[in-house]
Design a protein around this motif. Sequence first.
Motif, PDB file in Angstrom:
ATOM      1  N   PRO A 144       0.783  -1.340  -0.039  1.00 15.93           N
ATOM      2  CA  PRO A 144       0.049   0.022  -0.148  1.00 15.93           C
ATOM      3  C   PRO A 144       0.862   1.273   0.034  1.00 15.93           C
ATOM      4  CG  PRO A 144       0.090  -1.120   2.046  1.00 15.93           C
ATOM      5  CD  PRO A 144       0.640  -1.966   1.267  1.00 15.93           C
ATOM      6  N   ALA A 151      -7.502  -0.575   2.372  1.00 11.32           N
ATOM      7  CA  ALA A 151      -7.684  -1.356   3.429  1.00 11.32           C
ATOM      8  C   ALA A 151      -7.051  -2.749   3.051  1.00 11.32           C
ATOM      9  CB  ALA A 151      -8.994  -1.340   4.093  1.00 11.32           C
ATOM     10  N   ASP A 152      -6.402  -3.309   4.026  1.00  8.94           N
ATOM     11  CA  ASP A 152      -5.857  -4.541   3.802  1.00  8.94           C
ATOM     12  C   ASP A 152      -6.757  -5.652   3.272  1.00  8.94           C
ATOM     13  OD1 ASP A 152      -3.466  -3.627   5.044  1.00  8.94           O
ATOM     14  OD2 ASP A 152      -3.749  -4.814   6.863  1.00  8.94           O
ATOM     15  N   LEU A 153      -7.844  -5.606   3.877  1.00  7.42           N
ATOM     16  CA  LEU A 153      -8.783  -6.684   3.345  1.00  7.42           C
ATOM     17  C   LEU A 153      -9.278  -6.376   1.914  1.00  7.42           C
ATOM     18  CD1 LEU A 153     -10.643  -9.086   4.191  1.00  7.42           C
ATOM     19  CD2 LEU A 153     -12.386  -7.685   5.148  1.00  7.42           C
ATOM     20  N   ARG A 155      -7.681  -5.113  -0.122  1.00  6.66           N
ATOM     21  CA  ARG A 155      -6.498  -5.450  -0.983  1.00  6.66           C
ATOM     22  C   ARG A 155      -6.336  -6.826  -1.296  1.00  6.66           C
ATOM     23  NH1 ARG A 155      -2.117  -2.007  -1.907  1.00  6.66           N
ATOM     24  NH2 ARG A 155      -3.498  -0.387  -0.588  1.00  6.66           N
ATOM     25  N   LEU A 173     -14.748 -12.784  11.330  1.00  6.91           N
ATOM     26  CA  LEU A 173     -13.967 -11.797  12.236  1.00  6.91           C
ATOM     27  C   LEU A 173     -12.539 -12.313  12.799  1.00  6.91           C
ATOM     28  CD1 LEU A 173     -13.661  -9.277  13.756  1.00  6.91           C
ATOM     29  CD2 LEU A 173     -15.113  -9.838  15.366  1.00  6.91           C
ATOM     30  N   LEU A 176     -10.001 -12.265  10.226  1.00  9.94           N
ATOM     31  CA  LEU A 176      -9.581 -10.882   9.762  1.00  9.94           C
ATOM     32  C   LEU A 176      -8.393 -10.465  10.552  1.00  9.94           C
ATOM     33  CD1 LEU A 176     -10.210  -8.710   8.054  1.00  9.94           C
ATOM     34  CD2 LEU A 176     -11.841  -7.872   9.584  1.00  9.94           C
ATOM     35  N   ARG A 177      -8.690 -11.049  12.084  1.00 17.60           N
ATOM     36  CA  ARG A 177      -8.092 -10.418  13.098  1.00 17.60           C
ATOM     37  C   ARG A 177      -6.312 -10.725  13.017  1.00 17.60           C
ATOM     38  NH1 ARG A 177     -11.841 -12.216  18.106  1.00 17.60           N
ATOM     39  NH2 ARG A 177     -12.836 -10.425  18.189  1.00 17.60           N
ATOM     40  N   VAL A 179      -5.162 -10.819   9.864  1.00 19.45           N
ATOM     41  CA  VAL A 179      -4.855 -10.378   8.480  1.00 19.45           C
ATOM     42  C   VAL A 179      -3.666  -9.191   8.334  1.00 19.45           C
ATOM     43  CG1 VAL A 179      -5.581  -9.022   6.229  1.00 19.45           C
ATOM     44  CG2 VAL A 179      -6.810 -10.904   7.288  1.00 19.45           C
ATOM     45  N   ALA A 180      -3.440  -8.288   9.150  1.00 21.87           N
ATOM     46  CA  ALA A 180      -2.945  -7.078   8.921  1.00 21.87           C
ATOM     47  C   ALA A 180      -1.371  -7.659   9.443  1.00 21.87           C
ATOM     48  CB  ALA A 180      -3.171  -6.097  10.006  1.00 21.87           C
ATOM     49  N   SER A 181      -0.931  -8.408  10.550  1.00 23.93           N
ATOM     50  CA  SER A 181       0.283  -8.826  10.625  1.00 23.93           C
ATOM     51  C   SER A 181       0.941  -9.941   9.599  1.00 23.93           C
ATOM     52  CB  SER A 181       0.453  -9.227  11.908  1.00 23.93           C
ATOM     53  OG  SER A 181      -0.571 -10.251  12.256  1.00 23.93           O
ATOM     54  N   ARG A 184       1.976  -8.025   6.504  1.00 26.19           N
ATOM     55  CA  ARG A 184       3.240  -7.226   6.501  1.00 26.19           C
ATOM     56  C   ARG A 184       4.470  -8.058   6.968  1.00 26.19           C
ATOM     57  NH1 ARG A 184      -1.118  -4.644   7.284  1.00 26.19           N
ATOM     58  NH2 ARG A 184      -1.205  -2.543   6.228  1.00 26.19           N
TER      59      ARG A 184
END
Lengths: 643, 643
Positions: A144, A151-153, A155, A173, A176-177, A179-181, A184
């Motif tokens: 990004p 947003a990550d999702l 993307r 959910l 999803l928790r 996904v961000a880490s 990255r």
Amino acid sequence: MAKHKLIFQPVGAKIEVEGGANILEAAAESGIYINSLCGGEGVCGKCKVQITRGEAKPTSQSIRFLSREEINSSFVLACQTEVRSDLEVWVPPEARLEEEQILTTESMVCYQSPQDLEIKDTLDIPSLLYMPVTQKIYLSLPKPSITDNLADLDRVFREVRKKIQAPTLEISLGSLRSVASMLRENEWEVTATLYPIDDHCVEILSLEPGDTCAENYGIACDIGTTTIVAQLVDLRSGAILGVEASHNQQARYGEDVISRMIYACSRGGLSPIHQAVVETVNTLIDTLEEKHGVEAGNVTALTAAGNTTMTHLFLGLEPCTIRLEPYIPTANFLPSASAAELDLHVHPNGRVTCVPGVSSYVGGDITAGVLASGISNSAQVSALIDIGTNGEIVIGNNEWLVCCSASAGPAFEGSGTKCGMRATRGAIQKVVIDSEKVHYETIGGAKARGICGSGLIDTIAELYRNRIIDSSGKFPRASAHPRVREYEDDMEFVLASGDETETGKSVVITESDISNLIKSKGAILAAMRLLLNNVGMSFEDLERIFVAGGFGNYLEVEKAIFIGLLPDVAPERVKFIGNSSLTGARMALLSRHALARAKTLAKQMTYIELSVDPKFYDEFVAALFLPHTDMDLYPSVKRVMGG
Amino acid sequence: MAKHKLIFQPVGAKIEVEGGANILEAAAESGIYINSLCGGEGVCGKCKVQITRGEAKPTSQSIRFLSREEINSSFVLACQTEVRSDLEVWVPPEARLEEEQILTTESMVCYQSPQDLEIKDTLDIPSLLYMPVTQKIYLSLPKPSITDNLADLDRVFREVRKKIQAPTLEISLGSLRSVASMLRENEWEVTATLYPIDDHCVEILSLEPGDTCAENYGIACDIGTTTIVAQLVDLRSGAILGVEASHNQQARYGEDVISRMIYACSRGGLSPIHQAVVETVNTLIDTLEEKHGVEAGNVTALTAAGNTTMTHLFLGLEPCTIRLEPYIPTANFLPSASAAELDLHVHPNGRVTCVPGVSSYVGGDITAGVLASGISNSAQVSALIDIGTNGEIVIGNNEWLVCCSASAGPAFEGSGTKCGMRATRGAIQKVVIDSEKVHYETIGGAKARGICGSGLIDTIAELYRNRIIDSSGKFPRASAHPRVREYEDDMEFVLASGDETETGKSVVITESDISNLIKSKGAILAAMRLLLNNVGMSFEDLERIFVAGGFGNYLEVEKAIFIGLLPDVAPERVKFIGNSSLTGARMALLSRHALARAKTLAKQMTYIELSVDPKFYDEFVAALFLPHTDMDLYPSVKRVMGG
């Protein structure tokens, strides 16, 4: 043998294969799936490809599918063309299958079990359009930036949509928790496991680091009352990597379905008996994963078939109402669940699906059997007889299906007989009695440990043929046969004496065993006659009889007819299809279309409740003889034994 | 006033109402929902009913919707007809709304808050087609028998399908587990809670004993950084039963969004800060349930709106990437979850939905505000300014919407100022300074406890107007005003001395407070100018300005303009709409259409990142004066104070 290099265009996929491999297989190995409705038999003409470099000639069989122009342009049928030199192959769009549409056939599956091979020609090939319950795709996401600040999702969704058609994408959910880490920590290179819920909606079950697409496995499971069998399947190729079987640990709470229901609904409660089946399945999963070096996290789907009570107990549903009139299950069509909900030793978000059933006494195992046997694909009237614990029967064709349960008991599964055992190493599976001599074969040629289903059928047939037992299954009071002896108030026949067996104990069949087996076969035969009667037919109308069940692999049709387990039809009409519950479960695991088909079948089948039919008892009593009270129903036996 | 009895046919619903009530309202009270697209304004003509006994005359306004024949047959418009005698009313099928289609308007809602009433005329009535997130239906199932031997789940599905249209019905394994005993222990009379996932698929969240349709509640929740507000809503009528507010318990981990993100992403981890917001919401839910005698199990839906960080923390999603360039949230469109996943004190299967956001710094609270303000329903160019913690601004109309965040800080929420407080009992909300005298009003007329947002704006405006502070917000070094004093290295103005207050301590505003407030208002004004600049517009182009935020109810537009918080437009163009995040959350709770609308809005809004715009800092510095460096932008202030 020489190796040859192949390159498939326009994708550019490369593969090196041994000379003699055919182009269709080579393509699949390189990840290019070529359309082949017939499964590589050279009879559908769908796998036309062009040889753009190197040489390959069409076989005479394939010429009828190729125009003169195509032949001049070096088109061949991929399945009919052997690789004899390095080749560049152009796969036209119409010959290429998208990953989701890959067609697999049982014959392409690298499994060794005779039951499984036996069944292949009855499989409904077009229904097996390959689209497994779960699928992995690799995502290499652009990082990004201020100008591309999705947003990550979103993307992830954007990238998934480039690879598959899915109007709606979903994620829980819980998933999803992380996904961000996950994105990255792995440089935006991840693999998504997808679960297509229906034609419109695809759920992302999980993301994991890097490209793990090569590792996507599933478990197909037959949850029998007596035995549980699980197969580890490569969801990418459809190949069966291994199979394991084990006694259902629930047996400690009762040998048969009824006693387990009573336990679950009163004394012990549902929890221990639910845990027991889950533990059994987990033990099989653990063994499969360990033996084949597969990580639990890479097993993303499990599909199970079992009778209605077993399915309820597996899912933790109360079985109590199944047992009591009017015999109502909580559900025949079961919601899919996550592996975590059932504590199964696969990926926690792995999807668990049960093949739907018809009623309390015709469960998902029978729907799976109908799917696997293919009786609903033909206009011929066929019967499917599952000689498991209950003895279910389905009769019908592509227009109608009726079914019932005979409550036959698990005698032919080796349960409830003194030396009965599953069809595993050391089980006597084939018996010939020649006056005083007994010839037998064991599975694996090992020392005898007991008798499996086919051995029991053989034994009774041979005892009866040699008149060592009479038509009611009894030893004459004063039997002079040296192998007949009295033991603990029962008469028994010694198949193998202690010095021949692994345990040092004799392997015998007792009068009580024979009585149990006659009751089982009587229930099945009576049920079949009644079911046919219900649709105005008789044995002669059955063009094919598929027999499913967990006996050995060498069951002789003639002997099953001889004891009156099967009707007296021409033996070539009878086909043993082994564990069709497991095959059907695997089909539903490998193909959403097969699962959809199973749902349609379960809805289509008309269930007939025998317990309320007053004629059933009369038929049952009449069938409690070898082969039947009415010897005119068994002309082939009458010829041998006299009337 | 006399009471009159009404009976509505063909249902036979009875109700007693006071003379003067209109038939539309009376019908709704009796549970009969009559079609009324216009919300009872007499302009859609949809609510035609026939008076079959008693007398009622159509008004002249309604005659244009009625044919001569209809007038002769005593048809009237329900919304335009007052009840003056006992009546029997026949509601034709076309005038009757099924429960799912019930139309509600904010004006029909029995809530007392001025903010809530204020907003009603801006609500997008047709979009509020009433269809709450969850719905209960009562099922009286025929008992199973040998001839009607559907499985329990199919039996439930069959009955549900008689009442609602749903091609696909679903239930989770968890909910299915109790179905068998639930049905049998309650004589097959149960209430199903339904959750329509989309137009095709409805999930049965739970079954419960008997008929509990009368008890179906939802929670609408505004999750603010500083304050969390929750409303208890009757999902059947749309009525708000109560509202509770509380400080966000997360404050212990940091006053502002940034410090909480830092806490979650380093020191303390996500868990405690996620728990804190869940606990705050639970405390509000507990209070609402207790005060209004509602059981947790009857609260089946919760809809929340909050900024992106708050939404992430509420759902347990990592907020870390929101803080760092390029400011990416995990998701703007959040998956719905079960209440159990979040440990919320409502029905464990209750559906939790978050209003979607636009970006890391324009969250679901702003989408909810746009939904509630209705700025996207009109061709007029309007602005929505949310003066909460961040100070978000949306400008646009029914064709386009742009938005940004000013990072204004929570000063106007009463946070970060010495005596600041939320707009609750005892807060000074209105201030007039008349030379040396101070007149103030507190909320509820109670003894002063602090100052809320409107009180702070008033105070600064009055201090500036009386030249007690200068245009940079400073007290002159040698201020002679008797209420100005030095205290702990800071100058402060005493609004209420200790003997007037509840705490015995003075309520003051300090020079630091004023500086903070000026920074906040400066950020908002600068952001608004830049946003307008981006679309080639200026303040004059704004036809309406909606101001949302948690100040008191008596905020005077003129004073907000006077200090330069709002642009110098004609005051009648400005409308305070209170907590529009909460209103929008309630709309999404009561109407699936409103939720769908919110999703469309969130997709439509173009986010502009001010932090990368070099002009922002210049605009910000220019706005750090009362009202602005460039007094020509504030002619109305210039007239009072001189240039």
